[in-house]
Design a protein around this motif. Structure first.
Motif, short mmCIF file in Angstrom:
data_model
loop_
_atom_site.label_atom_id
_atom_site.label_comp_id
_atom_site.label_asym_id
_atom_site.label_seq_id
_atom_site.Cartn_x
_atom_site.Cartn_y
_atom_site.Cartn_z
N LEU A 171 0.82 -1.21 0.00
CA LEU A 171 0.00 0.00 0.00
C LEU A 171 0.86 1.26 0.00
CD1 LEU A 171 -2.72 -1.16 2.54
CD2 LEU A 171 -2.84 -1.20 0.05
N ALA A 172 1.96 1.25 0.76
CA ALA A 172 2.84 2.43 0.78
C ALA A 172 3.53 2.61 -0.57
CB ALA A 172 3.86 2.29 1.89
N GLY A 173 3.98 1.52 -1.17
CA GLY A 173 4.59 1.63 -2.50
C GLY A 173 3.61 2.16 -3.52
N ARG A 174 2.35 1.75 -3.41
CA ARG A 174 1.31 2.21 -4.33
C ARG A 174 1.09 3.72 -4.21
NH1 ARG A 174 -1.20 1.64 -9.11
NH2 ARG A 174 -3.34 2.43 -9.04
N VAL A 175 1.01 4.22 -2.98
CA VAL A 175 0.68 5.64 -2.77
C VAL A 175 1.89 6.54 -2.94
CG1 VAL A 175 -0.13 7.32 -1.06
CG2 VAL A 175 -1.26 5.09 -1.27
N PHE B 222 10.83 1.05 -2.54
CA PHE B 222 12.12 0.34 -2.54
C PHE B 222 12.89 0.63 -1.25
CE2 PHE B 222 16.61 -0.10 -3.45
CZ PHE B 222 16.67 -1.27 -4.20
N THR B 223 12.96 1.89 -0.89
CA THR B 223 13.71 2.27 0.31
C THR B 223 13.01 1.76 1.57
OG1 THR B 223 14.39 4.27 -0.85
CG2 THR B 223 14.81 4.20 1.50
N LEU B 224 11.68 1.81 1.59
CA LEU B 224 10.93 1.32 2.75
C LEU B 224 11.15 -0.18 2.97
CD1 LEU B 224 8.85 1.80 5.01
CD2 LEU B 224 7.05 1.35 3.32
N GLY B 225 11.22 -0.95 1.88
CA GLY B 225 11.48 -2.38 2.03
C GLY B 225 12.82 -2.65 2.69
N CYS B 226 13.83 -1.89 2.30
CA CYS B 226 15.17 -2.07 2.90
C CYS B 226 15.18 -1.66 4.36
CB CYS B 226 16.20 -1.26 2.12
SG CYS B 226 16.55 -1.87 0.45
N THR B 227 14.65 -0.47 4.66
CA THR B 227 14.73 0.04 6.02
C THR B 227 13.83 -0.75 6.97
OG1 THR B 227 13.05 1.70 5.48
CG2 THR B 227 15.35 2.36 5.29
N SER B 228 12.69 -1.25 6.48
CA SER B 228 11.79 -2.02 7.34
C SER B 228 12.45 -3.31 7.81
CB SER B 228 10.49 -2.35 6.59
OG SER B 228 9.76 -1.18 6.30
N GLY C 148 14.57 -8.46 -1.00
CA GLY C 148 13.31 -9.09 -1.36
C GLY C 148 12.14 -8.18 -1.07
N CYS C 149 12.12 -7.55 0.12
CA CYS C 149 11.06 -6.61 0.46
C CYS C 149 11.16 -5.33 -0.37
CB CYS C 149 11.12 -6.28 1.95
SG CYS C 149 10.52 -7.59 3.01
N ALA C 150 12.38 -4.93 -0.71
CA ALA C 150 12.54 -3.74 -1.56
C ALA C 150 11.88 -3.95 -2.91
CB ALA C 150 14.02 -3.43 -1.73
N PHE C 151 12.00 -5.15 -3.48
CA PHE C 151 11.35 -5.43 -4.75
C PHE C 151 9.83 -5.43 -4.61
CE2 PHE C 151 15.45 -7.55 -6.04
CZ PHE C 151 15.73 -6.65 -7.05
N VAL C 152 9.31 -5.87 -3.46
CA VAL C 152 7.86 -5.84 -3.24
C VAL C 152 7.35 -4.41 -3.28
CG1 VAL C 152 6.04 -6.30 -1.56
CG2 VAL C 152 7.83 -8.00 -1.95
N PHE D 187 0.75 -12.39 -4.97
CA PHE D 187 1.89 -12.70 -5.85
C PHE D 187 3.20 -12.35 -5.18
CE2 PHE D 187 4.92 -10.73 -8.81
CZ PHE D 187 5.29 -11.85 -9.56
N SER D 188 3.25 -11.22 -4.48
CA SER D 188 4.50 -10.80 -3.83
C SER D 188 4.90 -11.78 -2.73
CB SER D 188 4.36 -9.39 -3.26
OG SER D 188 3.45 -9.36 -2.17
N GLY D 189 3.91 -12.42 -2.08
CA GLY D 189 4.24 -13.42 -1.08
C GLY D 189 5.00 -14.60 -1.68
N TYR D 190 4.55 -15.05 -2.84
CA TYR D 190 5.26 -16.13 -3.53
C TYR D 190 6.60 -15.64 -4.09
CZ TYR D 190 1.07 -19.04 -3.31
OH TYR D 190 0.01 -19.80 -2.86
N LEU D 191 6.62 -14.41 -4.62
CA LEU D 191 7.85 -13.87 -5.18
C LEU D 191 8.94 -13.75 -4.13
CD1 LEU D 191 9.39 -12.47 -7.52
CD2 LEU D 191 8.40 -10.30 -6.74
N PHE D 192 8.58 -13.28 -2.93
CA PHE D 192 9.56 -13.13 -1.86
C PHE D 192 10.17 -14.48 -1.49
CE2 PHE D 192 10.65 -12.94 2.68
CZ PHE D 192 11.49 -11.84 2.69
N GLY D 193 9.34 -15.50 -1.33
CA GLY D 193 9.87 -16.82 -1.02
C GLY D 193 10.72 -17.39 -2.14
N PHE D 194 10.29 -17.16 -3.38
CA PHE D 194 11.04 -17.65 -4.53
C PHE D 194 12.43 -17.05 -4.56
CE2 PHE D 194 12.30 -17.53 -8.98
CZ PHE D 194 12.03 -18.82 -9.40
#
Length: 294
Positions: free
Chosen positions: A103-107, A114-120, A141-145, A170-177
């Motif tokens: 949701l944050a990436g969308r808004v 990208f930065t939020l995934g890394c810092t989180s 992985g979270c940065a790509f999400v 989809f991102s749940g499967y992508l992260f694990g992949f």
């Protein structure tokens, strides 16, 4: 509409970090044996990735891509994700922070996501003691999400939440992949039919990895996908409204227009009507204050 835009220089850095991140994940398929040994390739790539993470943040701040208000939002959401993750991580694959990333990436846009995934993930690792060689993989992985959520095309309002929910699954499967690639070359018996074997053709290597992914983590990835899907459907509309309201109130990119007063000709005095008109125009678009609390 993207609330936090990044300038061209920071976009280049984000794109470079994303590219090298993909190389870090997919090196078993692209590194030729004997040319860049698999024993030291990952550590070198990890070091480059961590430097690029810092470069992304520094470039965005110095170039104005993340101002003080956006940086405050980044810190708040990173802290929220760090607090949410222990509520579900490690329990049947349930992951409670992915819906915030989506949701944050969308808004706020792909650079912010990208930065939020890394810092989180970095904040979460410090909070839970999860610092280790797997952390760079989890961060990217979270940065790509977050990045891909910000790159989704514009959608009509009634379709936005369902599409984001599907992307969350989809991102749940992508992260694990992606995360499985971090240990696949080192964790399986070489005699196994799903083990990584240097030198195999790409198609056979890919087939082995798909079998490995299904056999080892499909159930965990499904838990993550279902959790994110349901969370986006249930709380997505409210969270999107809050994020967009915060973005409007924060006015991350105020536009200043300088207009001459109507019907005036010639060059006005420094303290004349033109100066007051300019001041009025600036005040009309200036931010009204900090981020709202509700």
């Amino acid at each position: 509409m993207t609330a936090v835009r990044i300038p061209g220089r920071a976009r280049v850095v984000v794109a470079l970090a994303a590219f090298i991140g993909l190389v870090a994940f997919t090196w078993p398929f692209v590194v030729a044996p004997g040319k860049f040994g698999s024993s030291y390739a990952p550590p070198l790539i990890f070091g480059a990735l961590m430097l690029l993470v810092l470069a992304v943040v520094v470039a965005e701040i110095s170039a104005g891509g993340i101002d003080a208000k956006a940086l405050a939002m980044l810190g708040v959401l990173s802290a929220v994700n760090a607090g949410l993750r222990p509520l579900g991580a490690g329990t049947a694959g349930v992951e409670t922070l992915f819906f915030v990333l989506v949701l944050a990436g969308r808004v706020f846009g792909p650079g912010f996501g990208f930065t939020l995934g890394c810092t989180s993930l970095f904040a979460s690792a410090l909070l839970t003691g999860g610092v280790g060689p797997w952390m760079p993989y989890q961060m990217f992985g979270c940065a790509f999400v977050g990045l891909l959520a910000g790159l989704l095309p514009p959608l009509r309002r009634r379709w936005e939440v369902p599409v984001l929910a599907l992307y969350g699954a989809f991102s749940g499967y992508l992260f694990g992949f992606l995360l499985n690639l971090s240990f696949w070359p080192f964790s399986t018996d070489p005699n196994s039919s799903i083990a990584y074997l240097p030198g195999l053709p790409f198609t056979e290597q890919w087939h082995r990895y798909l079998l490995f992914d299904v056999a080892t983590s499909l159930g965990w990835d499904t838990g993550r996908a279902v959790t994110t899907f349901v969370a986006v459907l249930v709380v997505g509309p409210a969270v999107l409204t809050v994020f967009r309201r915060a973005a409007r109130r924060a006015n991350f990119e105020p536009t200043v227009r300088f207009e001459a007063p109507a019907g005036e000709s010639g060059t006005p005095a420094a303290d004349g009507p033109r100066s007051r008109s300019v001041d009025t125009a600036v005040e009309s678009v200036a931010p009204t204050g900090g981020l709202p609390l509700g």
